[in-house]
Scaffold this motif. Structure first.
Motif, PDB file in Angstrom:
ATOM      1  N   GLU A 178       0.814  -1.221   0.000  1.00  0.00           N
ATOM      2  CA  GLU A 178       0.000   0.000   0.000  1.00  0.00           C
ATOM      3  C   GLU A 178       0.845   1.268   0.000  1.00  0.00           C
ATOM      4  OE1 GLU A 178       0.903  -1.748   2.499  1.00  0.00           O
ATOM      5  OE2 GLU A 178       0.451  -0.928   4.469  1.00  0.00           O
ATOM      6  N   GLY A 242       4.649  -5.323   8.403  1.00  0.00           N
ATOM      7  CA  GLY A 242       4.846  -6.731   8.049  1.00  0.00           C
ATOM      8  C   GLY A 242       5.090  -7.640   9.227  1.00  0.00           C
ATOM      9  N   ASP A 249       2.182 -10.730   6.102  1.00  0.00           N
ATOM     10  CA  ASP A 249       3.239 -10.286   7.004  1.00  0.00           C
ATOM     11  C   ASP A 249       4.365 -11.318   7.037  1.00  0.00           C
ATOM     12  OD1 ASP A 249       1.904  -7.936   7.505  1.00  0.00           O
ATOM     13  OD2 ASP A 249       0.823  -8.733   9.220  1.00  0.00           O
TER      14      ASP A 249
HETATM   15 MG    MG Z   1       1.947  -4.395   5.854  1.00  0.00          MG
END
Ligand code: MG
Ligand code: AMP
Length: 389
Positions: A178, A242, A249
């Motif tokens: 993102e 993450g 992740d």
């Molecule tokens: Mg992330």
């Protein structure tokens, strides 16, 4: 999940100090001094006048005195002051032989070549030889964070090549599909990468070295590639994002594959529960949460003491105790909580804070307060420690 205090201990116990280097003293601000600094001279090096005035004998203060010489700073007096005599002397100039006191010019009347004293004085106005520093005395101690005022001390003792700890090298990786870099306007479903830059700034503000490796896509391969490259080129790597338990992740898995043993991956703290820390033989890794407030706070609480430790500095966050302006309360108490606050007229107030994604909350904060596990209220007027940021 481990307690914050245990996470802090693990991090501190993992510290490995790095080497030292010699650098010009003017480049040493914000670095850590790696040896004691001793003076090669006495300071002051001679008895000198602390004021502009007249050097004479204290027992002659009631007489009018003849001016026998004028001595500026940097000059050496040639006349001995005898009974009924004085030397006009400037601040910083050596005291002439025979004189044991200096009368401030403001307290005297001069007519032709004679001076009379208007009033008695209680001090000699002499800075005595070696009263500040003896030769061989330690003037600055190993392990201090060098500040501009220390530069004057280096200069005064001729310590122009400073032994400092090397800068810890920190590789920074942001993770997340993102993310887009700050110069781009984020399209639908995207956000700007604020975290990576905040981390760089936090690292650099400490006098450590930051290298930025860009945004890793939420794929195993891209994350692995960036992590291994950054591990080769740095002492410590820091990833943001993450590390939660989302499907994409990958960070913990990648770290293990890259030879990092994870020492913790979940801390009973808010914000910043998924904070991760691991190490290999001589490399270290922080996995910081994606949300910028969590990342900032966990950097402050855990990464900063660690990085400073590697540079030989025992960092203690500056704290002040102040009263709460209002009641502070929270609902859930199973984690230790850190909350951004500001100080208004000597009292601690909440800043507007919508949660760990609310970056702007930190810009108006002066510090953080903490709620221990099990505590849900801090009463108005109660004294609380504000950890300054
Ligand atoms: Mg992330
Ligand atoms: P994650 O830990 O990857 O699940 O991220 C947690 C939250 O932080 C998500 O809302 C992310 O979009 C956000 N986030 C992750 N990385 C960054 C970043 N570099 N800058 C700003 N926000 C981020």
């Amino acid at each position: 999940m481990i307690n914050f205090e245990d996470a802090y201990k693990i991090v501190k116990n993992s510290v490995k100090t790095i080497g030292t280097e010699r650098i010009p003293f003017m480049n040493s601000v914000n670095r850590i001094l790696a040896e004691d600094v001793k003076s090669d001279i006495e300071m002051p090096p001679f008895d000198k006048s602390a004021v502009d005035g007249f050097a004479c004998r204290a027992e002659d203060l009631d007489m009018s005195l003849e001016i026998i010489e004028v001595v500026q700073a940097g000059q050496t007096p040639s006349e001995t002051v005898k009974k009924g005599q004085c030397t006009k002397i400037m601040t910083g100039a050596p005291i002439p032989d025979g004189a044991d006191t200096v009368v401030m010019v403001e307290y005297t009347d001069t007519e032709n070549n004679t001076v009379t004293m208007q009033r008695k004085q209680s001090k000699t106005n002499i800075s005595y030889r070696a009263e500040d520093v003896k030769e061989g005395q330690t003037v600055l101690q190993k392990g201090i964070l060098i500040k501009p005022q220390n530069i004057a001390v280096f200069a005064s003792v001729g310590y122009t090549q400073v032994l400092v700890s090397k800068q810890v090298k920190v590789g920074i990786i942001s993770t997340g599909d993102e993310l887009t870099e700050p110069e781009n306007k984020p399209g639908m479903s995207k956000i700007r990468n604020s975290n990576g830059y905040q981390l760089r700034a936090q690292v650099e503000a400490m006098g450590a070295k930051a290298a930025y490796y860009g945004i890793a896509k939420d794929t195993y391969d891209d994350t692995y590639e960036k992590v291994t490259k950054a591990l080769t080129e740095n002492d410590v790597i820091m990833l943001s994002g993450g590390v939660s338990v989302g499907e994409f992740d990958f960070v913990p898995e990648v770290l293990e594959k890259a030879g990092i043993t994870i020492l913790f991956d979940s801390v009973a703290v808010t914000p910043g529960k998924p904070t991760t820390f691991g190490k290999s033989e001589n490399k270290f890794c922080f996995g910081l949460p994606g949300n910028p407030v969590s990342s900032f706070v966990q950097f402050e609480l855990l990464a900063k003491p660690f990085l400073y430790g590697m540079m030989g500095y025992d960092f203690k966050a500056p704290e002040i105790k102040l009263p709460a302006a209002k009641d502070f309360s929270r609902k859930r108490t199973e984690r230790k909580a850190f909350i951004p606050v500001h100080i208004v007229k000597g009292e601690v107030k909440r800043v507007e804070y919508h949660g760990s994604a609310h970056i702007h909350a930190l810009s108006s904060a002066d510090g953080l307060i903490s709620f221990p596990i099990g505590v849900n209220t801090i009463k108005k007027g109660e004294l609380i420690d504000v950890r300054q940021i």
